[in-house]
Design an enzyme around this catalytic site. Structure first.
Site, PDB file in Angstrom:
ATOM      1  CB  SER A  51     -41.407  35.763 -37.639  1.00  0.00           C
ATOM      2  OG  SER A  51     -40.506  35.970 -36.565  1.00  0.00           O
ATOM      3  N   GLY A  88     -40.088  39.313 -39.739  1.00  0.00           N
ATOM      4  CA  GLY A  88     -39.022  40.301 -39.840  1.00  0.00           C
ATOM      5  C   GLY A  88     -39.416  41.693 -39.393  1.00  0.00           C
ATOM      6  CG  ASN A 116     -37.558  40.766 -35.656  1.00  0.00           C
ATOM      7  OD1 ASN A 116     -36.936  39.720 -35.464  1.00  0.00           O
ATOM      8  ND2 ASN A 116     -38.733  40.792 -36.265  1.00  0.00           N
ATOM      9  CG  ASP A 199     -35.171  29.579 -36.278  1.00  0.00           C
ATOM     10  OD1 ASP A 199     -35.563  29.140 -35.180  1.00  0.00           O
ATOM     11  OD2 ASP A 199     -35.931  30.190 -37.051  1.00  0.00           O
ATOM     12  CG  HIS A 202     -38.950  31.793 -35.816  1.00  0.00           C
ATOM     13  ND1 HIS A 202     -37.725  31.954 -36.438  1.00  0.00           N
ATOM     14  CD2 HIS A 202     -39.574  33.002 -35.868  1.00  0.00           C
ATOM     15  CE1 HIS A 202     -37.612  33.206 -36.857  1.00  0.00           C
ATOM     16  NE2 HIS A 202     -38.719  33.858 -36.527  1.00  0.00           N
TER      17      HIS A 202
END
Length: 225
Positions: A51, A88, A116, A199, A202
């Site tokens: 991402s 993801g 991730n 979040d 990001h």
């Protein structure tokens, strides 16, 4: 004498018209040849990541690969950026799709995966093996490719030992494979609240500008070699 004169003038006009048409055709052919040569000279830079590469939460034009393209254009370098980021994506997911991605020509390969894995606590050895497989497959398909590895770090949520192993994994992979390393992709951005989306993971558009600078500080030399 009038009729021969008229005939000569007519012939001259026909010859002139033919020359003009030939010149137009030649110009068109030259333009096509020039474009074809230009296309052949343009090389592909493939950003293969998650991402962060995809520019999650932003317009694609704000993601750091697009900003890198702007820097490339400003430097008048013959490279075209291809953004192959998938939100993801894990290292295992990247390993699963790399062969399909490599169907297109690749001259410079930017590997941005693993974050991730770290957030999910995937064993470092497993992540390392997946990233190594990706590097091996890229080099097998394109032996002359230049590879840049984007280093990542994670918060100590999973324990200090795990975080250290994860950070060192990128250094070890870069040394083992003799590839160029961006020490920490999110340097100056990670953990800075105003440079990240709500979040906290990001980057914002401003954050991506800093990320692009982090990458460009390493990538520019690679492109000029």
């Amino acid at each position: 004498m009038i009729r021969p004169l008229i005939l000569l003038i007519s012939l001259a006009m026909v010859v002139g018209a033919c020359k003009n048409e030939n010149n137009k055709t030649a110009d068109a052919d030259t333009a096509k040849t020039g474009k074809a040569a230009s296309d052949q000279l343009t090389r592909n830079i493939l950003f293969f990541g998650n991402s962060l590469t995809a520019g999650y939460g932003l317009d694609p034009s704000e993601a750091f690969p697009s900003l890198i393209q702007q820097k490339i254009d400003s430097a008048d370098l013959p490279y075209k950026v291809v953004n192959a980021g998938v939100s993801g994506e894990t290292s295992a997911g990247g390993k699963g799709r790399i062969d399909w991605i490599l169907k297109q020509p690749v001259d410079v390969f930017i590997l941005e995966l693993g974050a991730n894995d770290g957030l999910r606590g995937v064993p470092v050895n497993e992540t390392r093996a997946n990233l190594q497989t990706i590097i091996d497959r890229v080099r097998k398909k394109y032996p002359q490719v230049k590879i840049v590895l984007a280093g990542m770090q994670i918060p100590p949520n999973m324990g200090e030992s795990y975080a250290n192993q994860f950070r060192n994994m990128y250094v070890e992979l870069a040394e083992k494979n003799n590839v160029v390393l961006v020490p920490f992709l999110l340097e100056g951005v990670g953990g800075v609240r105003e440079l990240n989306l709500p979040d906290g993971i990001h980057p914002t558009a401003e954050g991506h500008k800093i990320v692009a600078n982090n990458v460009w500080a390493v990538l520019e030399d690679v492109l000029r070699q």
